[in-house]
Design a protein around this motif. Structure first.
Motif, PDB file in Angstrom:
ATOM      1  N   PRO A  37      46.474  29.023  29.114  1.00  0.00           N
ATOM      2  CA  PRO A  37      45.972  29.947  29.606  1.00  0.00           C
ATOM      3  C   PRO A  37      45.991  30.714  31.280  1.00  0.00           C
ATOM      4  O   PRO A  37      45.221  32.411  30.950  1.00  0.00           O
ATOM      5  N   THR A  38      46.615  30.218  31.820  1.00  0.00           N
ATOM      6  CA  THR A  38      46.918  31.172  32.633  1.00  0.00           C
ATOM      7  C   THR A  38      47.719  32.565  32.449  1.00  0.00           C
ATOM      8  O   THR A  38      47.892  33.383  32.988  1.00  0.00           O
ATOM      9  N   ARG A  39      49.171  32.493  32.172  1.00  0.00           N
ATOM     10  CA  ARG A  39      50.039  33.366  31.040  1.00  0.00           C
ATOM     11  C   ARG A  39      49.081  34.154  30.280  1.00  0.00           C
ATOM     12  O   ARG A  39      49.606  35.217  30.775  1.00  0.00           O
ATOM     13  N   GLU A  40      47.967  33.705  29.314  1.00  0.00           N
ATOM     14  CA  GLU A  40      47.112  35.229  29.074  1.00  0.00           C
ATOM     15  C   GLU A  40      46.691  35.778  30.071  1.00  0.00           C
ATOM     16  O   GLU A  40      46.540  37.622  29.973  1.00  0.00           O
ATOM     17  N   THR A  41      45.881  35.307  31.439  1.00  0.00           N
ATOM     18  CA  THR A  41      45.163  36.262  32.338  1.00  0.00           C
ATOM     19  C   THR A  41      47.123  37.110  32.985  1.00  0.00           C
ATOM     20  O   THR A  41      45.787  38.317  33.543  1.00  0.00           O
ATOM     21  N   PHE A  42      47.646  36.679  32.828  1.00  0.00           N
ATOM     22  CA  PHE A  42      48.306  37.115  33.869  1.00  0.00           C
ATOM     23  C   PHE A  42      49.082  38.929  32.156  1.00  0.00           C
ATOM     24  O   PHE A  42      49.435  39.719  33.332  1.00  0.00           O
ATOM     25  N   LYS A  43      48.961  38.415  31.271  1.00  0.00           N
ATOM     26  CA  LYS A  43      49.035  39.100  30.701  1.00  0.00           C
ATOM     27  C   LYS A  43      47.824  40.739  31.237  1.00  0.00           C
ATOM     28  O   LYS A  43      47.725  41.224  30.715  1.00  0.00           O
ATOM     29  N   VAL A  44      46.420  40.143  31.389  1.00  0.00           N
ATOM     30  CA  VAL A  44      45.235  40.551  31.055  1.00  0.00           C
ATOM     31  C   VAL A  44      45.851  41.919  32.621  1.00  0.00           C
ATOM     32  O   VAL A  44      45.622  43.059  32.859  1.00  0.00           O
ATOM     33  N   MET A  45      46.089  40.855  33.620  1.00  0.00           N
ATOM     34  CA  MET A  45      46.263  41.366  35.052  1.00  0.00           C
ATOM     35  C   MET A  45      47.739  42.782  34.659  1.00  0.00           C
ATOM     36  O   MET A  45      47.044  43.443  35.277  1.00  0.00           O
ATOM     37  N   GLU A  46      49.071  42.192  34.578  1.00  0.00           N
ATOM     38  CA  GLU A  46      49.872  43.320  34.015  1.00  0.00           C
ATOM     39  C   GLU A  46      49.071  44.821  33.620  1.00  0.00           C
ATOM     40  O   GLU A  46      49.738  45.714  33.959  1.00  0.00           O
ATOM     41  N   ARG A  47      48.379  44.469  32.060  1.00  0.00           N
ATOM     42  CA  ARG A  47      48.479  45.327  31.172  1.00  0.00           C
ATOM     43  C   ARG A  47      47.058  46.533  32.215  1.00  0.00           C
ATOM     44  O   ARG A  47      47.145  47.368  32.454  1.00  0.00           O
ATOM     45  N   ARG A  48      46.469  45.800  33.008  1.00  0.00           N
ATOM     46  CA  ARG A  48      45.312  45.919  33.676  1.00  0.00           C
ATOM     47  C   ARG A  48      45.790  47.466  34.789  1.00  0.00           C
ATOM     48  O   ARG A  48      45.507  48.191  35.010  1.00  0.00           O
ATOM     49  N   LEU A  49      46.546  46.563  35.923  1.00  0.00           N
ATOM     50  CA  LEU A  49      47.662  46.720  36.518  1.00  0.00           C
ATOM     51  C   LEU A  49      48.511  48.284  36.439  1.00  0.00           C
ATOM     52  O   LEU A  49      48.078  49.548  37.197  1.00  0.00           O
ATOM     53  N   TRP A  50      49.113  48.181  35.181  1.00  0.00           N
ATOM     54  CA  TRP A  50      49.862  49.280  34.402  1.00  0.00           C
ATOM     55  C   TRP A  50      49.509  50.622  34.772  1.00  0.00           C
ATOM     56  O   TRP A  50      49.532  51.345  34.588  1.00  0.00           O
ATOM     57  N   TRP A  51      47.767  51.102  33.341  1.00  0.00           N
ATOM     58  CA  TRP A  51      46.980  51.329  33.310  1.00  0.00           C
ATOM     59  C   TRP A  51      46.096  52.380  34.509  1.00  0.00           C
ATOM     60  O   TRP A  51      45.634  52.986  34.599  1.00  0.00           O
ATOM     61  N   PHE A  52      46.531  50.992  35.147  1.00  0.00           N
ATOM     62  CA  PHE A  52      45.464  51.925  36.468  1.00  0.00           C
ATOM     63  C   PHE A  52      46.325  52.590  37.303  1.00  0.00           C
ATOM     64  O   PHE A  52      45.631  53.744  38.090  1.00  0.00           O
ATOM     65  N   VAL A  53      47.992  52.835  37.725  1.00  0.00           N
ATOM     66  CA  VAL A  53      48.531  53.355  38.322  1.00  0.00           C
ATOM     67  C   VAL A  53      49.363  54.286  37.634  1.00  0.00           C
ATOM     68  O   VAL A  53      49.497  55.383  38.294  1.00  0.00           O
ATOM     69  N   THR A  54      49.330  54.790  36.364  1.00  0.00           N
ATOM     70  CA  THR A  54      50.331  54.661  35.788  1.00  0.00           C
ATOM     71  C   THR A  54      49.255  56.412  36.035  1.00  0.00           C
ATOM     72  O   THR A  54      50.178  57.487  36.328  1.00  0.00           O
ATOM     73  N   PRO A  55      48.173  56.839  36.096  1.00  0.00           N
ATOM     74  CA  PRO A  55      47.097  58.475  36.536  1.00  0.00           C
ATOM     75  C   PRO A  55      47.978  58.660  38.085  1.00  0.00           C
ATOM     76  O   PRO A  55      47.949  59.859  38.448  1.00  0.00           O
ATOM     77  N   PHE A  56      48.327  57.477  39.068  1.00  0.00           N
ATOM     78  CA  PHE A  56      48.847  57.728  39.942  1.00  0.00           C
ATOM     79  C   PHE A  56      49.869  58.227  39.862  1.00  0.00           C
ATOM     80  O   PHE A  56      50.472  59.143  41.185  1.00  0.00           O
ATOM     81  N   ALA A  57      50.648  57.582  39.080  1.00  0.00           N
ATOM     82  CA  ALA A  57      52.003  58.742  39.006  1.00  0.00           C
ATOM     83  C   ALA A  57      52.445  60.008  38.769  1.00  0.00           C
ATOM     84  O   ALA A  57      53.309  60.618  39.180  1.00  0.00           O
ATOM     85  N   LEU A  58      51.519  60.285  37.844  1.00  0.00           N
ATOM     86  CA  LEU A  58      51.480  61.578  37.383  1.00  0.00           C
ATOM     87  C   LEU A  58      50.623  62.343  38.420  1.00  0.00           C
ATOM     88  O   LEU A  58      51.220  63.714  38.277  1.00  0.00           O
TER      89      LEU A  58
END
Length: 142
Positions: A37-58
């Motif tokens: 269950p914690t691994r599933e939480t990490f998956k959500v956190m990682e995905r959200r963080l990546w999509w959150f910062v990608t516009p900043f990179a652009l």
């Protein structure tokens, strides 16, 4: 206009780097975790963080290119410090893409690396950032 572009370029760069500093750290914790269950939480956190910062990179790229446009091509040709900076920035965009690849491996429960690997790659952008900032501030003549 120039100062606004500089300010926004720096702001979005800082926001982008915050994300690419933190995402590999999440990978470290994810690779160490045995609790599903914690691994599933990490998956959500990682995905959200990546999509959150990608516009900043652009947006970092957009405002950086805008600065080059404002200063002009003649300035660009003679700014060898900037050529060195860009030679370091381009691999950071590939690094960002590689973090996406790693995130997708975690999402598929297909991690192939140790926590130590993620600790090591977590240092890569910090070293790059140090040199990039020094080049941008000192503007050495090559």
């Amino acid at each position: 206009m120039l100062l606004w572009f500089k300010a926004l370029h720096v702001f979005f760069m800082v926001a982008w780097f915050a994300g690419i500093f933190y995402l590999p750290r999440l990978f470290v914790y994810h690779a160490e975790c045995e609790h599903q269950p914690t691994r599933e939480t990490f998956k959500v956190m990682e995905r959200r963080l990546w999509w959150f910062v990608t516009p900043f990179a652009l947006l970092t790229l957009v405002f950086g290119l805008g600065l080059i446009h404002i200063y002009g091509m003649e300035w660009f040709r003679h700014s060898h410090w900037l050529h060195a900076k860009l030679a370091l920035v381009v691999p950071l965009y590939f690094y960002h893409g590689y973090l996406y690849y790693l995130m997708k491996q975690f999402a598929a429960d297909n991690n192939r690396h140790s926590p130590r690997f993620y600790r090591l790659i977590n240092e890569v952008p910090a070293l790059g950032l140090l040199v990039i900032v020094c080049l941008a501030i000192l503007k050495p003549n090559f």
